[in-house]
Design a protein around this motif. Structure first.
Motif, mmCIF file in Angstrom:
data_model
loop_
_atom_site.group_PDB
_atom_site.id
_atom_site.type_symbol
_atom_site.label_atom_id
_atom_site.label_comp_id
_atom_site.label_asym_id
_atom_site.label_seq_id
_atom_site.Cartn_x
_atom_site.Cartn_y
_atom_site.Cartn_z
ATOM 1 N N THR A 103 -2.099 -5.994 -1.515
ATOM 2 C CA THR A 103 -2.609 -6.103 -0.273
ATOM 3 C C THR A 103 -3.812 -5.221 0.091
ATOM 4 O O THR A 103 -4.427 -4.447 -0.802
ATOM 5 C CB THR A 103 -1.361 -5.413 0.844
ATOM 6 O OG1 THR A 103 -1.231 -3.921 0.543
ATOM 7 C CG2 THR A 103 -0.135 -6.124 0.814
ATOM 8 N N GLY A 106 0.652 -1.148 0.108
ATOM 9 C CA GLY A 106 -0.010 0.017 0.130
ATOM 10 C C GLY A 106 0.608 1.333 0.042
ATOM 11 O O GLY A 106 0.534 2.126 0.955
ATOM 12 N N THR A 115 6.324 -1.322 1.219
ATOM 13 C CA THR A 115 5.947 -0.406 2.175
ATOM 14 C C THR A 115 6.869 -0.638 3.399
ATOM 15 O O THR A 115 7.360 -1.918 3.510
ATOM 16 C CB THR A 115 4.554 -0.488 2.767
ATOM 17 O OG1 THR A 115 4.234 -1.762 3.314
ATOM 18 C CG2 THR A 115 3.535 -0.040 1.696
HETATM 19 C C1 LIG Z 1 -2.242 8.078 0.639
HETATM 20 C C2 LIG Z 1 -1.178 7.232 1.245
HETATM 21 C C3 LIG Z 1 0.192 7.063 0.763
HETATM 22 C C4 LIG Z 1 0.822 6.043 1.363
HETATM 23 N N1 LIG Z 1 2.287 5.684 0.679
HETATM 24 C C5 LIG Z 1 3.090 4.773 1.400
HETATM 25 C C6 LIG Z 1 4.072 4.740 0.936
HETATM 26 O O1 LIG Z 1 4.612 5.290 -0.203
HETATM 27 N N2 LIG Z 1 5.157 3.937 1.419
HETATM 28 C C7 LIG Z 1 4.757 3.408 2.622
HETATM 29 O O2 LIG Z 1 5.689 2.556 3.411
HETATM 30 N N3 LIG Z 1 3.432 3.476 3.269
HETATM 31 C C8 LIG Z 1 2.677 4.518 2.466
HETATM 32 N N4 LIG Z 1 1.521 4.640 3.174
HETATM 33 C C9 LIG Z 1 1.100 3.938 4.335
HETATM 34 C C10 LIG Z 1 0.555 2.331 4.373
HETATM 35 O O3 LIG Z 1 -0.513 2.518 3.599
HETATM 36 C C11 LIG Z 1 0.235 1.781 5.571
HETATM 37 O O4 LIG Z 1 1.597 1.719 6.323
HETATM 38 C C12 LIG Z 1 -0.296 0.373 5.386
HETATM 39 O O5 LIG Z 1 -0.461 -0.258 6.982
HETATM 40 C C13 LIG Z 1 0.533 -0.487 4.483
HETATM 41 O O6 LIG Z 1 0.016 -1.645 4.349
HETATM 42 P P1 LIG Z 1 0.377 -2.945 3.508
HETATM 43 O O7 LIG Z 1 2.030 -2.950 3.895
HETATM 44 O O8 LIG Z 1 -0.183 -4.054 3.931
HETATM 45 O O9 LIG Z 1 0.161 -2.654 2.012
HETATM 46 C C14 LIG Z 1 0.647 5.267 2.512
HETATM 47 C C15 LIG Z 1 -0.726 5.414 3.118
HETATM 48 C C16 LIG Z 1 -1.662 6.515 2.325
HETATM 49 C C17 LIG Z 1 -2.916 6.877 2.828
#
Ligand SMILES: Cc1cc2nc3c(=O)[nH]c(=O)nc-3n(C[C@H](O)[C@H](O)[C@H](O)COP(=O)(O)O)c2cc1C
Length: 398
Positions: free
Chosen positions: A35, A9, A86
């Motif tokens: 995810t 994400g 992420t």
């Molecule tokens: C608009 C938006 C952009 C995001 N961009 C990032 C990013 O570039 N890198 C990152 O590590 N987390 C980013 N996040 C936070 C992650 O989405 C968050 O930590 C989430 O829990 C990651 O889940 P996942 O690793 O299961 O996809 C962002 C959140 C939002 C709302």
């Protein structure tokens, strides 16, 4: 090649659609996993259209065809790439957390793993993230390091995901069978420039794309690669020794010096056959209506190489022609003592200079003529390298 593209994400998720398209174009079978948070950034449908496979979104999907997909896909994949990765998924990987489909799959997977971090610079530089990256790298993950640039959070810093085309190269490099380990391949690429005066030169339309793709394909196959490159607008490929040259005479010097220690030379450069007979130290001034420029022949590099070539070495040339393509190519193959020639009709649509695709005829020393269909230069490069490898092995077994 079976590739799992795992999208977590981060805002850079949108960049994985062109990556998916590029992977399918080079012939990979791609399974995309999103995810729950990636699902907030991108839609599954475009990925499903490109890959012809249902995107996996959840561990416990009521309609799932394979309830053990997290285990079976881990066995199916030749390579897994997490892009963007992420801070969260990197932390989960480092600590063995398996609380959703992707993290469970990653724990069940033991093959080549590429991780492309992308996040805000503070998040990236945080000691926790750095320690987690270090941990997964030590366990064998290849980190596709983020670059500095304008980040989505409107700051400039490190944390921008590696560009999709570089991720593609890393995926292909990781998963290709290393059939050329221990071999050294010399590749030339691009045009030459023949200086007329301090501001003018003679050149041609060669973009260098074909030669660069061949150098990359040889590296992907495990070869030690030397790339001699004319002036082009391409970045030097990482991990490949690149020797820049300007003129045909520079190219001849670089090639003849390097050739001795190489197993094969692939001459994809487009050297100028002629150069101005006299170089003018000062800028030529405007004069009469007409101007004749006296030219003199440049050295013929393949002929020079033919003289020093040893029996175990393989020599591959290119023939860019606008007429009688196969005839000229057959003639060049014999005259220059080549093992293989790749001929293309520069007047054909979607072929030759500057394009990302090429349509070629391949003729080898045994007289085999193959008309290959139009394909991307990356794919063509991989096929050329396969044939070069075969020619090298044939010579070894003689
Ligand atoms: C608009 C938006 C952009 C995001 N961009 C990032 C990013 O570039 N890198 C990152 O590590 N987390 C980013 N996040 C936070 C992650 O989405 C968050 O930590 C989430 O829990 C990651 O889940 P996942 O690793 O299961 O996809 C962002 C959140 C939002 C709302």
């Amino acid at each position: 090649m079976n590739v799992i593209l795992a999208v977590s994400g981060g805002i850079a998720a949108y960049k994985t659609l062109p990556l998916t398209s590029a992977l399918t174009k080079v012939g990979c079978d791609v399974q995309v996993v999103l995810t729950k948070h990636a699902r907030e950034m991108v839609m599954p449908l475009p990925y499903e259209t490109l890959t012809s496979r249902k995107v996996i979104l959840d561990m416990f999907e009521p309609q799932a065809e394979d309830v053990l997909a997290h285990i079976n896909l881990a066995r199916w994949a030749d390579v897994v790439v997490v892009a963007p990765a992420t801070a969260n998924i990197i932390a989960k990987m480092a600590h063995g957390i398996a609380d959703d489909f992707l993290s469970t799959l990653l724990l069940a997977y033991g093959g080549p793993l590429l991780v492309a971090p992308a996040m805000n610079d503070q998040m990236y530089l945080h000691p926790a993230t750095q320690a987690n990256i270090e941990t997964i790298a030590q366990r064998g993950a290849e980190i596709l390091a983020p670059v500095e640039g304008q980040l989505a959070c409107h700051t400039v810093g490190v944390g921008k995901m590696m560009e999709p085309e570089d991720i593609l190269k890393a995926i292909l490099a990781t998963a290709m069978p290393k059939t050329m380990t221990g071999k050294r391949i010399l590749v030339s690429a691009g045009p030459t420039q023949e200086q007329v005066d301090p501001v003018r030169y003679l050149t041609n339309h060669s973009s260098g794309k074909m030669g660069y793709a061949i150098a990359q394909a040889a590296k992907n196959a495990g070869a030690d690669v030397i790339l001699v490159s004319g002036p082009v607008h391409l970045d030097p490929p990482p991990g490949i020794k690149t020797i820049p040259i300007i003129s045909t005479r520079d190219l001849e010097k670089a090639i003849t010096e390097a050739f001795e220690t190489c197993d094969a030379l692939i001459m994809a450069a487009a050297p100028s056959d002629y150069r101005p007979a006299v170089y003018l130290d000062n800028k030529m001034k405007k004069g009469e209506e007409d101007l004749s420029l006296a030219l003199t022949r440049n050295p013929d590099i393949l002929s020079a190489v033919k003289e020093i070539k040893k029996p175990h070495q393989v020599l591959v040339g290119f023939a860019a022609e606008s007429q009688n393509v196969e005839g000229y190519a057959q003639d060049k193959l014999k005259r220059k003592g080549l093992d293989m020639i790749i001929a293309n009709d520069i007047t054909a649509a979607n072929a030759g200079f500057g394009h990302d695709v090429n349509t070629v005829t391949v003729i080898d020393r045994a007289g085999q003529v193959d008309h290959w269909p139009t394909m991307s230069k990356d794919r063509l490069a991989a096929q050329i390298i396969e044939r070069v490898d075969k020619l090298l092995n044939e010579k070894k077994s003689l």
